[in-house]
Design an enzyme around this catalytic site. Structure first.
Site, short mmCIF file in Angstrom:
data_model
loop_
_atom_site.label_atom_id
_atom_site.label_comp_id
_atom_site.label_asym_id
_atom_site.label_seq_id
_atom_site.Cartn_x
_atom_site.Cartn_y
_atom_site.Cartn_z
N HIS A 1 0.68 9.31 -4.25
CA HIS A 1 -0.06 7.85 -4.56
C HIS A 1 -1.22 8.31 -5.64
O HIS A 1 -1.75 9.28 -5.37
CB HIS A 1 -0.70 7.40 -2.99
CG HIS A 1 -1.06 6.12 -3.43
ND1 HIS A 1 -2.30 5.62 -4.07
CD2 HIS A 1 -0.83 4.90 -2.68
CE1 HIS A 1 -2.47 4.25 -3.71
NE2 HIS A 1 -1.48 4.11 -3.00
N ARG B 1 9.22 4.47 -5.22
CA ARG B 1 9.23 3.32 -4.43
C ARG B 1 8.51 2.27 -4.97
O ARG B 1 7.22 2.84 -5.19
CB ARG B 1 8.83 3.89 -2.78
CG ARG B 1 8.77 2.56 -2.14
CD ARG B 1 8.19 3.06 -0.85
NE ARG B 1 6.83 3.52 -0.97
CZ ARG B 1 5.88 3.04 -0.29
NH1 ARG B 1 6.03 1.83 0.02
NH2 ARG B 1 4.73 4.00 -0.45
N ARG C 1 3.93 3.90 -9.87
CA ARG C 1 2.83 4.85 -9.30
C ARG C 1 3.02 6.13 -9.94
O ARG C 1 2.11 6.98 -10.02
CB ARG C 1 3.28 4.99 -7.67
CG ARG C 1 2.46 4.16 -6.84
CD ARG C 1 2.58 4.42 -5.42
NE ARG C 1 2.00 2.98 -4.89
CZ ARG C 1 2.09 2.58 -3.66
NH1 ARG C 1 2.73 3.50 -2.69
NH2 ARG C 1 1.71 1.78 -2.86
N HIS D 1 2.25 11.11 -0.78
CA HIS D 1 2.36 9.83 0.04
C HIS D 1 3.32 9.40 0.74
O HIS D 1 3.25 8.83 1.78
CB HIS D 1 1.56 8.71 -0.96
CG HIS D 1 1.49 7.47 -0.21
ND1 HIS D 1 0.49 7.12 0.91
CD2 HIS D 1 2.11 6.11 -0.66
CE1 HIS D 1 0.52 5.83 0.93
NE2 HIS D 1 1.48 5.32 0.19
N GLU E 1 0.06 -5.74 -6.33
CA GLU E 1 0.20 -4.37 -6.31
C GLU E 1 0.99 -3.79 -7.54
O GLU E 1 1.76 -4.61 -8.23
CB GLU E 1 0.57 -3.68 -5.11
CG GLU E 1 -0.47 -3.76 -3.95
CD GLU E 1 0.14 -3.12 -2.67
OE1 GLU E 1 0.89 -2.07 -2.72
OE2 GLU E 1 -0.15 -3.60 -1.45
C1 SIN Z 1 -1.32 0.97 -0.88
O1 SIN Z 1 -2.00 0.42 -0.11
O2 SIN Z 1 -1.73 1.32 -1.92
C2 SIN Z 1 -0.17 1.61 -0.22
C3 SIN Z 1 1.14 0.62 -0.01
C4 SIN Z 1 2.11 1.55 0.00
O3 SIN Z 1 2.29 2.84 0.13
O4 SIN Z 1 3.38 0.93 -0.18
#
Ligand code: SIN
Length: 540
Positions: A237, A391, A283, A355, A108
């Protein structure tokens, strides 16, 4: 224990493992929590992952946190990842693996390597929570956990007033019509009251968490006099699913981890202009880039009728095979198909949406204790110092789990276990002043009334407009004045929205904390111009 996500349920299970009884308050069912809906997974450095190291995970967390993390808390929480994973395995969680049995780590944003454990491709939260729910039924654990389903927090009990020790909680079941007064209300007396009630991201008009994430735990803690930190740091998000003018859940960042790329309405990639990590930038960076892109390439006015085509940004997965997408992201693939979008052939319409909330009730990252004796907080409701101003993806389930285990150990060391918890029956209400009891009753009744719901909807629109991805001092000042006025107007106990008094107190604190931030940092972005951008009043 108030809350039915990973933080609350794991704390209860760990206490039961140590043979300590507790009451677990489940507000709307085990499937209504941010944990349950988590898609990406749990970020965890495991020693067998030779591509990774603890220092690398720490560095990524600090860097995403934009200089605002508590470095000691970061190390202390991240270094417990491996033992948390062992605990979850023991409760029956089954992670995705490769054919040779090794963990299939996901990728990610802002992670230097693949280190995200996931379940059933993109249904990690469901996989974890389903396993823990089964564990609650284990004959060795069940006798220690009293489940109280359908109840909501009304107030914390402080016999000696604000700032003094918390001695339990007042709860109400809003779904039952009481035959007699107080029948749908109960007061639990407890040495330790744990808030695991989630964050406050649903106070924004466009948001991904379940509807209950309205900050009720944080509001109650603030009312009780607890220290509250970092409220303005709200994570947007970048890729919520934008469907017919609404946010319909999340399109996980893991899709960009597998090569998904953001494109504008003309089909052009744009993230490389904004950050060296492009689509896998932190993010806050990606959400700001989308915001700016929407300003420059607004949706065509002739598309006004069709809300879906009002979206200016899309996530393009079309270079990946249908077979891979169905196998790696089965739930998201299906969600898109139900909306008429085959992600193997068509880019997915996305928008930033609130989010996750980094701010919360200050807690000691070693124990979960708040600044008020007898009151604890765990999970998104808490501020531990881990997340800083933004975060790192998938660090939140990790924090929930690590802090739940620590809190359970701390509670066992701190208090004499009792065989039962005291449910205070009607006659014990006499111990509290009639005014106190009347205000709890009134508050419980007003929570769901239409006037309260309408005010809530106005709050959500205003926060989206004036405290979204990009903010201005002028906009936040407008917001502060509105909240102060609303607070004054609702002061009379007879006002239909009097139940929102403590919410307005909290909102005033949120905006005041934001106004005190001298510059942009992480998720708190001040616009260069003082004018509120027009685009901020609708979905981006
Ligand atoms: C996601 O799957 O993009 C969300 C994961 C998260 O908020 O840490």
């Amino acid at each position: 224990m108030i809350g039915s996500g990973l933080a609350g349920v794991l704390t209860a299970l760990e206490l039961a493992t140590l043979k300590v009884p507790c009451v677990l308050v489940v507000q709307e069912g085990f499937h209504v929590s941010s944990s349950y809906y988590a898609q990406g997974g749990i970020a965890a450095f495991l020693p067998e992952n030779t591509q990774d190291s603890l220092d690398s995970h720490i560095e990524d967390t600090l860097s995403a946190g934009a200089g605002h993390c508590d470095a000691q808390a970061v190390r202390a929480i991240l270094e417990d990842a491996s033992s948390l994973v062992a605990t979850l395995n023991a409760y029956g969680v089954v992670w995705d693996t490769h054919p040779d049995g090794t963990y299939a780590y996901g990728q990610e944003g802002s992670h230097a390597c693949r280190r995200i454990l996931h379940v059933a491709g993109d249904a990690t939260g469901k996989g974890i929570m389903d396993a823990l729910k089964i564990a609650l039924e284990r004959p060795d654990l069940k006798p220690y956990i009293t489940l109280l389903e359908g109840y909501h927090l009304v107030s914390l009990i402080q016999p000696d007033g604000k700032g003094t020790p918390v001695r339990g909680a007042v709860l109400v079941n809003p779904h039952t019509k009481p035959h007699a007064e107080n029948e749908n209300m109960c007061l639990y007396e407890a040495d330790a009251t744990v808030l695991a009630t989630g964050g406050y991201a649903r106070l924004w008009q466009y948001a991904t968490p379940p509807a209950c994430n309205l900050g009720e735990g944080i509001v109650s803690a603030y009312e009780a006099g607890a220290e509250i930190k970092d409220l303005p740091f709200v994570q947007f998000h970048p890729t919520a699913f934008a469907y017919q003018g609404q946010v319909k859940g999340l399109i996980s960042e893991a899709l960009r981890g597998e090569g998904g790329r953001l494109v504008n309405a003309q089909g052009e990639y744009f993230m490389t202009q904004y950050h060296p990590l492009a689509d896998l930038a932190p993010r806050d960076v990606v959400s700001r880039a989308i915001f700016e892109t929407c300003q420059h390439t607004p949706p065509a006015p002739q598309c006004e009728e069709d809300m879906t085509s009002r979206v200016s940004v899309f996530l393009d997965m079309t270079h990946l095979s249908e077979a891979f997408l169905k196998q790696r992201f089965p739930s998201i693939y299906q969600k898109c198909i139900q909306a008429g979008i085959d992600m193997a052939t068509t880019p997915i319409p996305v928008t930033p949406a609130a989010h996750y909330t980094m701010g919360g009730v200050w807690t000691d990252y070693r124990t979960g204790a708040t600044s008020i004796e007898g009151l604890y907080a765990v999970g998104e409701v808490a501020y531990t110092g881990l997340h800083g101003a933004n975060r790192l993806a998938s660090n939140s389930l990790l924090e929930c789990g690590v802090m739940a285990r620590r809190l359970a150990k701390h509670l066992v060391a701190q208090y004499e276990p009792k065989q039962t918890l005291n449910l205070l029956k009607a006659q014990v209400f006499d111990a509290f002043s009639p005014a106190c009891y009347a205000s709890w009753q009134a508050r419980a009744k007003m929570r769901r009334c239409e006037a309260t719901q309408q005010s809530l909807s106005t709050i959500q629109k205003l926060l989206w407009q004036y405290m979204g991805v990009v903010r201005t001092q002028k906009g936040m000042q407008t917001l502060l004045e509105y909240f102060e006025e609303a607070h004054a107007e609702t002061a009379l106990p007879t006002h239909p929205c009097h139940a929102l008094q403590s919410m307005y107190d909290f909102l005033i604190l949120l905006v005041r904390q934001a106004l005190m931030l001298p510059q942009s940092q992480g998720a708190h972005t001040l616009h260069t111009s003082e004018e509120v951008p027009v685009v901020a009043s609708r979905m981006y």
